[in-house]
Design a protein around this motif. Structure first.
Motif, PDB file in Angstrom:
ATOM      1  N   ALA A 293       0.811  -1.225   0.000  1.00  0.00           N
ATOM      2  CA  ALA A 293       0.000   0.000   0.000  1.00  0.00           C
ATOM      3  C   ALA A 293       0.838   1.266   0.000  1.00  0.00           C
ATOM      4  CB  ALA A 293      -0.935   0.006   1.198  1.00  0.00           C
ATOM      5  N   ARG A 294       2.151   1.157  -0.111  1.00  0.00           N
ATOM      6  CA  ARG A 294       3.038   2.326  -0.123  1.00  0.00           C
ATOM      7  C   ARG A 294       2.762   3.269   1.051  1.00  0.00           C
ATOM      8  NH1 ARG A 294       4.256   4.833  -6.135  1.00  0.00           N
ATOM      9  NH2 ARG A 294       5.320   3.025  -7.023  1.00  0.00           N
ATOM     10  N   GLY A 295       2.675   2.708   2.248  1.00  0.00           N
ATOM     11  CA  GLY A 295       2.538   3.528   3.446  1.00  0.00           C
ATOM     12  C   GLY A 295       1.158   4.075   3.711  1.00  0.00           C
ATOM     13  N   ARG A 296       0.170   3.686   2.909  1.00  0.00           N
ATOM     14  CA  ARG A 296      -1.183   4.206   3.104  1.00  0.00           C
ATOM     15  C   ARG A 296      -1.982   3.302   4.050  1.00  0.00           C
ATOM     16  NH1 ARG A 296       0.061   5.678  -2.245  1.00  0.00           N
ATOM     17  NH2 ARG A 296      -0.308   7.899  -2.673  1.00  0.00           N
ATOM     18  N   LEU A 297      -2.932   3.901   4.752  1.00  0.00           N
ATOM     19  CA  LEU A 297      -3.723   3.196   5.751  1.00  0.00           C
ATOM     20  C   LEU A 297      -5.079   2.792   5.205  1.00  0.00           C
ATOM     21  CD1 LEU A 297      -2.888   5.568   8.720  1.00  0.00           C
ATOM     22  CD2 LEU A 297      -2.217   3.172   8.580  1.00  0.00           C
ATOM     23  N   GLN A 298      -5.581   1.662   5.684  1.00  0.00           N
ATOM     24  CA  GLN A 298      -6.907   1.188   5.335  1.00  0.00           C
ATOM     25  C   GLN A 298      -7.906   1.678   6.383  1.00  0.00           C
ATOM     26  OE1 GLN A 298      -7.579  -0.658   2.478  1.00  0.00           O
ATOM     27  NE2 GLN A 298      -5.438  -0.266   1.982  1.00  0.00           N
ATOM     28  N   VAL A 299      -9.043   2.191   5.936  1.00  0.00           N
ATOM     29  CA  VAL A 299     -10.064   2.695   6.847  1.00  0.00           C
ATOM     30  C   VAL A 299     -11.448   2.298   6.360  1.00  0.00           C
ATOM     31  CG1 VAL A 299      -8.703   4.700   7.574  1.00  0.00           C
ATOM     32  CG2 VAL A 299     -10.268   4.907   5.625  1.00  0.00           C
ATOM     33  N   ASP A 300     -12.411   2.404   7.263  1.00  0.00           N
ATOM     34  CA  ASP A 300     -13.817   2.316   6.886  1.00  0.00           C
ATOM     35  C   ASP A 300     -14.149   3.607   6.140  1.00  0.00           C
ATOM     36  OD1 ASP A 300     -16.706   3.034   7.217  1.00  0.00           O
ATOM     37  OD2 ASP A 300     -16.790   1.091   8.212  1.00  0.00           O
ATOM     38  N   ARG A 301     -14.617   3.517   4.915  1.00  0.00           N
ATOM     39  CA  ARG A 301     -14.781   4.706   4.084  1.00  0.00           C
ATOM     40  C   ARG A 301     -16.009   5.542   4.446  1.00  0.00           C
ATOM     41  NH1 ARG A 301     -10.956   6.976   0.453  1.00  0.00           N
ATOM     42  NH2 ARG A 301      -9.289   5.436   0.382  1.00  0.00           N
ATOM     43  N   THR A 302     -16.767   5.107   5.437  1.00  0.00           N
ATOM     44  CA  THR A 302     -17.877   5.921   5.925  1.00  0.00           C
ATOM     45  C   THR A 302     -17.485   6.683   7.181  1.00  0.00           C
ATOM     46  OG1 THR A 302     -19.504   4.377   5.015  1.00  0.00           O
ATOM     47  CG2 THR A 302     -20.268   5.902   6.713  1.00  0.00           C
ATOM     48  N   THR A 303     -16.848   5.974   8.135  1.00  0.00           N
ATOM     49  CA  THR A 303     -16.477   6.608   9.409  1.00  0.00           C
ATOM     50  C   THR A 303     -15.020   7.045   9.450  1.00  0.00           C
ATOM     51  OG1 THR A 303     -15.819   4.504  10.435  1.00  0.00           O
ATOM     52  CG2 THR A 303     -18.157   5.132  10.556  1.00  0.00           C
ATOM     53  N   PHE A 304     -14.185   6.465   8.563  1.00  0.00           N
ATOM     54  CA  PHE A 304     -12.753   6.724   8.481  1.00  0.00           C
ATOM     55  C   PHE A 304     -12.011   6.212   9.724  1.00  0.00           C
ATOM     56  CE2 PHE A 304     -14.879   9.775   5.773  1.00  0.00           C
ATOM     57  CZ  PHE A 304     -14.256   9.494   4.569  1.00  0.00           C
ATOM     58  N   GLN A 305     -12.573   5.187  10.369  1.00  0.00           N
ATOM     59  CA  GLN A 305     -11.895   4.518  11.472  1.00  0.00           C
ATOM     60  C   GLN A 305     -10.922   3.473  10.934  1.00  0.00           C
ATOM     61  OE1 GLN A 305     -15.843   3.606  13.253  1.00  0.00           O
ATOM     62  NE2 GLN A 305     -14.775   3.903  15.219  1.00  0.00           N
ATOM     63  N   THR A 306      -9.792   3.332  11.615  1.00  0.00           N
ATOM     64  CA  THR A 306      -8.865   2.254  11.324  1.00  0.00           C
ATOM     65  C   THR A 306      -9.335   1.012  12.081  1.00  0.00           C
ATOM     66  OG1 THR A 306      -7.421   2.779  13.193  1.00  0.00           O
ATOM     67  CG2 THR A 306      -6.998   3.917  11.105  1.00  0.00           C
ATOM     68  N   GLU A 307      -8.516  -0.045  12.077  1.00  0.00           N
ATOM     69  CA  GLU A 307      -8.893  -1.252  12.831  1.00  0.00           C
ATOM     70  C   GLU A 307      -8.874  -1.018  14.332  1.00  0.00           C
ATOM     71  OE1 GLU A 307      -4.620  -2.234  11.299  1.00  0.00           O
ATOM     72  OE2 GLU A 307      -6.317  -0.955  10.721  1.00  0.00           O
TER      73      GLU A 307
END
Length: 493
Positions: A293-307
């Motif tokens: 992911a080249r340093g990018r974070l995965q989030v919930d695209r509605t709330t923008f929360q991480t794990e």
């Protein structure tokens, strides 16, 4: 240990919008940024300076007036690096002052230092005070990661800040090379390539894909490509860069995978960016990165929360669309969700803007999108040079394209290339997101002469096309009716 309701890492568009929104909800907020002045990548090396450079180049070169006065017309006979840097500096100072005032007015604290996780809710900040480094630790109920991105710098490219640059170092010390090679035909590379071409600098663009800007409508991108070729830009599409070496004089030479060599006085490598997360010690917060992911974070695209639910991420650090405008809305959504305020459903199409010369902007579906979705559609076009305002302005390039559903006439896509495209698109954005049809443009008056009148021209073009009845599938194989005989022939018989 100081405690805050909300800690924001990064003072870019997402971070500052989130911080101010949280402060307006009565929360204690602190913004931590490793730069001495606020603003993030957007103000320091991204959106603001690059668009200021574009405006400076077009003004000083007389680009907008050449249709009337000839290609040799110049507002200023000679343009030097100081001319470019001066306006960028003034704009930067103004933007920083505005942001500092907004933070102060809303009670948002700021700390200049390098922040990183010491635990899920603890942020350590290293600061340089009088030549000695100190560390302080703060605690936050909610935390937002909005650190943005940095240029991707592969090891085999000899960056030297002299004649081989990445996009950040390039804008920090703008120069006027006698020739330029830009590696990467994405948004950043395309913008810089066309800006310097407008300054009459020979530019070569290297892009491994055959199609530029694949997320935009192909017709308006093709219009841009034609404009670039007509003014002498050398486009090497479908070509990848193997490595960069130097001539005996020290000038960079790009070696392509197919064996071709491209020499120039300067190289700008703008082939991608990566998330600025490597120094955040994410493991201490319980966060893991995808190596691809080249340093990018995965989030919930509605709330923008991480794990980790109390840790959010927004802006360029979570990837596409990586726009300042969408980053701001993401930041606002984060603050609202974090502190129990409702957030609106993200069901509206955002506009995209590419500040090339000429600029491009679009909202909604492309023709390819409509085709893949199986939507019956039709398109209408208006050419800037055929409008009175376009002629007055001397515009030789530019089109406004509308796409509508053939059966309902609902507007589903707006695509513009040409002067003022990023402003013009908002008229179509409003109609599209409100569920309007092309009848709005047909039935309403537009100021005359304006470029916005192109909406009516394109809508009328669409209206004419919609009058053609589709073929009835049930009658397609039937023999055509025999022509009727005229009364004169019957009488003669």
């Amino acid at each position: 240990m100081a405690r805050f309701d909300f800690i924001v890492l990064g003072a870019g568009p997402a971070g500052r919008r989130a911080a101010i929104q949280a402060a307006k909800l009565g929360k204690s907020v602190v913004v931590v940024d490793d730069r001495a002045k606020v603003g993030g990548v957007s103000v320091h090396t991204g959106t603001i300076p690059s668009k200021t450079l574009r405006e400076t180049a077009l003004n000083l070169s007389g680009w907008r007036e050449r249709a009337f006065y000839g290609q040799g017309y110049r507002t200023r006979a000679t343009i030097c690096s100081d001319d470019l840097d001066q306006r960028i500096g003034k704009t930067f100072d103004y933007e920083v002052a505005v942001l500092e005032h907004q933070f102060a007015r809303n009670g948002v604290q700021t700390i200049a230092g390098r922040g990183y996780f010491k635990g899920p809710q603890e942020i350590a900040i290293k600061r340089d005070l009088g030549g000695s480094e100190i560390e302080e630790v703060i605690e936050g109920e909610k935390i937002l990661i909005s650190v943005g991105t940095r240029p991707y710098r592969p090891a085999h490219i000899p960056f030297n800040k002299t004649n081989v640059f990445d996009s950040d170092s390039f804008i920090l010390q703008p120069q006027m090379p006698s020739s330029l090679t830009v590696v990467g035909g994405g948004v950043i590379g395309l913008e810089y390539a066309t800006i310097f071409s407008a300054l009459d600098i020979p530019v070569t663009l290297i892009e491994p894909n055959e199609q530029l800007l694949p997320f935009m409508d192909k017709e308006i991108v093709d219009h841009l490509v034609q404009s670039m070729r007509e003014r002498g830009m050398c486009l090497r599409l479908g070509c990848s860069l193997s490595y960069v070496h130097f001539s005996e004089k020290g000038d960079p030479i790009c070696q392509l995978a197919d064996g071709r060599l491209i020499g120039s006085k300067m190289v700008l490598f703008a082939a991608g960016r990566e998330g600025s997360t490597s120094s955040l010690n994410l493991e201490a917060a319980g966060l893991a990165l995808n190596p691809e992911a080249r340093g990018r974070l995965q989030v919930d695209r509605t709330t923008f929360q991480t794990e980790v639910p109390h840790i959010y991420a927004a802006g360029d650090v979570i990837g596409f669309p990586s726009l300042a405008s969408t980053s701001m809305e993401q930041g606002r959504a984060v603050a609202c969700h974090a502190f129990g305020e409702p957030i609106s459903a993200d069901d509206q199409a955002p506009p995209y803007g590419v500040y090339a010369v000429p600029e491009l902007s679009s909202v909604g579906m492309t023709e390819a999108d409509a085709g893949e979705a199986g939507i019956p559609y039709e398109c209408g076009l208006a050419r800037f040079k055929e409008t009175s305002r376009g002629h007055i302005m001397g515009l030789e390039a530019g089109i406004l394209k509308l796409i509508c559903h053939r059966e309902t006439r609902k507007l589903i896509g707006v695509h513009v290339v040409g002067e003022g495209a990023s402003d013009l698109v908002h008229i179509g954005q409003a109609v599209l997101n409100l569920g309007g049809t092309i009848d709005y443009f047909v039935e309403n008056s537009f100021n005359y002469p304006t470029l916005a009148e192109g909406y009516k021209v394109a809508a009328l073009d669409l209206w004419n096309r919609l009058q053609v009845s589709p073929v009835d599938e049930n009658k397609k194989t039937q023999a055509p009716p025999k022509p009727k005989q005229s009364g004169r022939k019957k009488k003669a018989a």
